[in-house]
Write a protein that holds these residues in place. Sequence first.
Motif, PDB file in Angstrom:
ATOM      1  N   ALA A  49      40.484  39.897  34.804  1.00  0.00           N
ATOM      2  CA  ALA A  49      39.095  39.721  33.991  1.00  0.00           C
ATOM      3  C   ALA A  49      39.374  40.085  32.727  1.00  0.00           C
ATOM      4  N   LEU A  50      40.142  41.175  32.338  1.00  0.00           N
ATOM      5  CA  LEU A  50      40.512  41.343  30.755  1.00  0.00           C
ATOM      6  C   LEU A  50      41.576  40.592  30.371  1.00  0.00           C
ATOM      7  N   LEU A  51      42.148  39.591  30.925  1.00  0.00           N
ATOM      8  CA  LEU A  51      43.496  38.929  30.634  1.00  0.00           C
ATOM      9  C   LEU A  51      43.120  37.493  30.640  1.00  0.00           C
ATOM     10  N   ASN A  52      41.947  37.143  30.417  1.00  0.00           N
ATOM     11  CA  ASN A  52      41.661  35.938  30.741  1.00  0.00           C
ATOM     12  C   ASN A  52      41.833  35.129  31.789  1.00  0.00           C
ATOM     13  N   GLN A  53      41.981  35.690  32.963  1.00  0.00           N
ATOM     14  CA  GLN A  53      42.312  34.834  34.539  1.00  0.00           C
ATOM     15  C   GLN A  53      41.000  35.080  35.080  1.00  0.00           C
ATOM     16  N   ASN A  54      41.198  34.414  36.116  1.00  0.00           N
ATOM     17  CA  ASN A  54      40.120  34.343  37.077  1.00  0.00           C
ATOM     18  C   ASN A  54      39.837  35.490  37.797  1.00  0.00           C
ATOM     19  N   PRO A  55      38.366  35.977  37.940  1.00  0.00           N
ATOM     20  CA  PRO A  55      38.295  37.277  38.362  1.00  0.00           C
ATOM     21  C   PRO A  55      38.619  37.600  39.875  1.00  0.00           C
ATOM     22  N   THR A  56      39.075  38.428  40.478  1.00  0.00           N
ATOM     23  CA  THR A  56      39.406  38.595  41.888  1.00  0.00           C
ATOM     24  C   THR A  56      37.951  39.074  42.616  1.00  0.00           C
ATOM     25  N   ASN A  57      37.758  38.393  43.666  1.00  0.00           N
ATOM     26  CA  ASN A  57      36.675  38.863  44.385  1.00  0.00           C
ATOM     27  C   ASN A  57      37.098  40.151  45.324  1.00  0.00           C
ATOM     28  N   ILE A  58      36.393  41.262  45.366  1.00  0.00           N
ATOM     29  CA  ILE A  58      36.806  42.521  45.640  1.00  0.00           C
ATOM     30  C   ILE A  58      35.716  42.889  46.805  1.00  0.00           C
ATOM     31  N   PHE A  59      36.290  43.304  48.068  1.00  0.00           N
ATOM     32  CA  PHE A  59      35.601  44.025  48.910  1.00  0.00           C
ATOM     33  C   PHE A  59      35.938  45.560  49.256  1.00  0.00           C
ATOM     34  N   VAL A  60      34.771  46.282  48.976  1.00  0.00           N
ATOM     35  CA  VAL A  60      34.907  47.901  49.054  1.00  0.00           C
ATOM     36  C   VAL A  60      34.179  48.367  50.265  1.00  0.00           C
ATOM     37  N   TYR A  61      35.033  49.030  51.094  1.00  0.00           N
ATOM     38  CA  TYR A  61      34.463  49.589  52.427  1.00  0.00           C
ATOM     39  C   TYR A  61      34.734  51.101  52.646  1.00  0.00           C
ATOM     40  N   GLY A  62      33.954  51.669  53.561  1.00  0.00           N
ATOM     41  CA  GLY A  62      34.127  53.120  53.756  1.00  0.00           C
ATOM     42  C   GLY A  62      32.878  53.798  54.231  1.00  0.00           C
ATOM     43  N   LYS A  63      32.968  54.926  54.969  1.00  0.00           N
ATOM     44  CA  LYS A  63      31.555  55.559  55.351  1.00  0.00           C
ATOM     45  C   LYS A  63      30.810  56.126  54.196  1.00  0.00           C
ATOM     46  N   THR A  64      29.509  56.444  54.509  1.00  0.00           N
ATOM     47  CA  THR A  64      28.631  56.807  53.496  1.00  0.00           C
ATOM     48  C   THR A  64      29.446  58.291  52.780  1.00  0.00           C
ATOM     49  N   GLY A  65      29.046  58.500  51.422  1.00  0.00           N
ATOM     50  CA  GLY A  65      29.212  59.447  50.689  1.00  0.00           C
ATOM     51  C   GLY A  65      30.495  59.697  50.583  1.00  0.00           C
ATOM     52  N   VAL A  66      31.498  58.731  50.334  1.00  0.00           N
ATOM     53  CA  VAL A  66      32.921  58.914  50.256  1.00  0.00           C
ATOM     54  C   VAL A  66      33.097  58.386  48.577  1.00  0.00           C
ATOM     55  N   GLY A  67      32.216  58.184  47.793  1.00  0.00           N
ATOM     56  CA  GLY A  67      32.403  57.689  46.455  1.00  0.00           C
ATOM     57  C   GLY A  67      32.246  56.383  45.970  1.00  0.00           C
ATOM     58  N   LYS A  68      31.962  55.473  46.930  1.00  0.00           N
ATOM     59  CA  LYS A  68      32.153  53.892  46.715  1.00  0.00           C
ATOM     60  C   LYS A  68      31.228  53.613  45.575  1.00  0.00           C
ATOM     61  N   THR A  69      30.057  54.008  45.592  1.00  0.00           N
ATOM     62  CA  THR A  69      29.053  53.820  44.345  1.00  0.00           C
ATOM     63  C   THR A  69      29.540  54.272  43.299  1.00  0.00           C
TER      64      THR A  69
END
Length: 429
Positions: free
Chosen positions: A67-87
């Motif tokens: 995204a910072l190199l003028n290329q297409n943004p990558t779609n990202i999926f983030v997952y994990g149990k609650t409280g593990v720092g995702k947010t």
Amino acid sequence: MDCSSCMVGMEKPFSGTFKNTDSNLFDDELTDNIFENRKYLSTEWRPEKILQRDEEVSQYIDALKPALLNQNPTNIFVYGKTGVGKTAVSKKIIADLAAKGAELEINVTTAYLNLEDRTSTYQATVGILNALLPADRQIPESGYSQSVINNMLWDRMDEIGGVIYVILDEIDSLDGDDGILYQIPRAVEEGKVTDANPGLIGISNNLKFHKNLRPKVRDSLCEWEIRFSTYNANQLHAILAQRAKKAFEPGVIDDAAISLAAALAARDSGSARQAIRLLKSAGSLADAAGDTNVTESHVESSFEDLQSTEMLEELKDSTRITRNDNIALWSLSMLTEHQNGSWFSTSEVRAIYNQVRSKNGDPIVSQRAVLDHLNDLYMLGFIDKRTLNKGRGGGSFNQYQLDLDVGLILSLYDDPGYTWIPSCVSFDT
Ligand SMILES: Nc1ncnc2c1ncn2[C@@H]1O[C@H](COP(=O)(O)OP(=O)(O)O)[C@@H](O)[C@H]1O
Ligand SMILES: [Mg+2]
């Protein structure tokens, strides 16, 4: 039938202590010897520095770099149990992305939205649109059709232009229609936008969420997956120590107490949220007791209290607990509160259970039915069970005991929503 226990008008005894003297009643209450500032033990407070997530952060950076190199943004999926720092990690990293974009004069916009209370595609779309609109152009939450809202979103994206990252947190809350998870990543391809280049970051607390997505949605969203693992005791220790230093008065909490909190939370859930809550409630416990230090024993008691509170929340929210399970649990709690001993047989529970049914105009039920509800509660971990032999006659019978504090359970049933609770029951059987 005489009422051995009347619930009506029962008042809780006053349990605090205060001296009614000439001085102001708040005088003694306003000094806090334990906490320097409780805010640092609130899970709302987000530390400047993210600890112990180097691997996840580095994967995130690799995915966001284009995204910072003028290329297409990558779609990202983030997952994990609650409280593990995702947010926490996601918010920090998108803030840095936007700042770097501004520094390099690259048009990168980010819009963060938590879907916990926006479970339909319509609500999610309005939320994203409003996150991308300035304060004086916000649109109302209802009144448009889905297609009108979609067009407004694409128009707004084109108006902004450049890379637009939409971050949808707790996407597992979406009920049914997951179209939005497909439309944003495919907006360019499908000709919905011309000047904008949208990307999506989806964050899920549910480890299986993406496995159940339709293949075309999964292929769009899960271009890059980042899994957040649970924290171990050392990692939680570092996270807690960072906050404890700011939250407690100097010298109030020792390392043994922090280590114990980290170890208990690591063993139970691996969640930083739980670990932080535990440390805070240990501090509050010490404070309430007038102690000058927070020790391992405060941590231990708080852990037990928190587990009970969590169980109560589960009891309240669980869709698996039926009204009749609740009646069985209430009956056992009433026996525990008003009779001697803590173990009670199915027939003792049934005696109370059937009084509740009768008073609600429901037919009374057999021993078997009550046994089924007690077994449900046992399987869910709310009560203990033991089997005793009947003696010379042969055979055996079950007894049950609450696995939670009786006062705590009965406080749950103070809620006026439990309309089936009778004003009194009899213990004469
Ligand atoms: N690596 C970390 N460093 C510092 N604080 C953290 C870290 N991970 C989680 N926390 C804190 O723990 C709490 C829960 O984290 P959060 O990001 O909300 O978890 P999740 O989104 O995975 O449920 C937050 O208060 C957050 O600030
Ligand atoms: Mg979260």
